[in-house]
Design an enzyme around this catalytic site. Sequence first.
Site, short mmCIF file in Angstrom:
data_model
loop_
_atom_site.label_atom_id
_atom_site.label_comp_id
_atom_site.label_asym_id
_atom_site.label_seq_id
_atom_site.Cartn_x
_atom_site.Cartn_y
_atom_site.Cartn_z
N GLY A 29 3.49 -3.94 0.14
CA GLY A 29 3.22 -5.31 -0.29
C GLY A 29 4.47 -6.00 -0.80
O GLY A 29 5.55 -5.41 -0.85
N SER A 30 4.31 -7.25 -1.19
CA SER A 30 5.47 -8.05 -1.58
C SER A 30 6.18 -7.51 -2.82
O SER A 30 7.42 -7.49 -2.87
CB SER A 30 5.04 -9.51 -1.81
OG SER A 30 4.06 -9.60 -2.83
N GLU A 103 -2.22 4.33 0.88
CA GLU A 103 -1.89 4.11 -0.53
C GLU A 103 -2.73 5.04 -1.41
O GLU A 103 -2.21 5.66 -2.35
CB GLU A 103 -2.16 2.65 -0.91
CG GLU A 103 -1.16 1.67 -0.33
CD GLU A 103 -1.52 0.22 -0.58
OE1 GLU A 103 -0.62 -0.62 -0.47
OE2 GLU A 103 -2.69 -0.07 -0.89
#
Length: 219
Positions: A29-30, A103
């Site tokens: 993710g970012s 994850e």
Amino acid sequence: MTQDEQKRAVAQAALQYVPTGEIIGIGTGSTANLFIDELAKIKHRIEGAVASSEVTANRLKQHGIEVLDLNSVGELPVYIDGADEITRNMHMIKGGGGALTREKIVAAVARKFICIADQSKLVKVLGKFPLPVEVIPMARSYVAREITLLGGQPAWRQGFTTDNGNIILDVHNLNIMNPVELETALNQIAGVVTNGLFARRAANVLLMGTDQGVETITV
């Protein structure tokens, strides 16, 4: 601080949890990307990393950080990742980027889960962010019907395939008062690989970016 500045600040703060000479787990993710950029500055201190997605693996490799297969390592000392939503009980919704299964696997192997997020991700009750559910393609319609019976409104994330070759149903309109119970119930539906609730394996530490700086929250 702006949201981007908060993300950068927590990415930098997470470096203090990186042990020397170890292999660490890294999310997707970012905010995780910003952490990778910061990690590159001290990459000589670690043995390598286990990535939770192909996107993360590629970014690590671009920085010259060795990426290891999870099957080739034992327990990880730490897993560092962001969240789409998190409560002060450290329960999370993750998987907006579609990497929820890997994850969850890497997080399960880690002794400590450090969540890095800006303050917009902190909520009192999970569920405003649509809950991702990874599903075997042939079971899509069946799983959607079962989720509807649980009170959710599933939407197929069309055109998206996970790294595992599966599809994602994003479940809207859930008011998740008991995340552990719902996580278990969803995972018992035949055809569900896993869902984006991280309640049974919650975070240990939240590094939250605020206007005043980084706040450290633990249970």
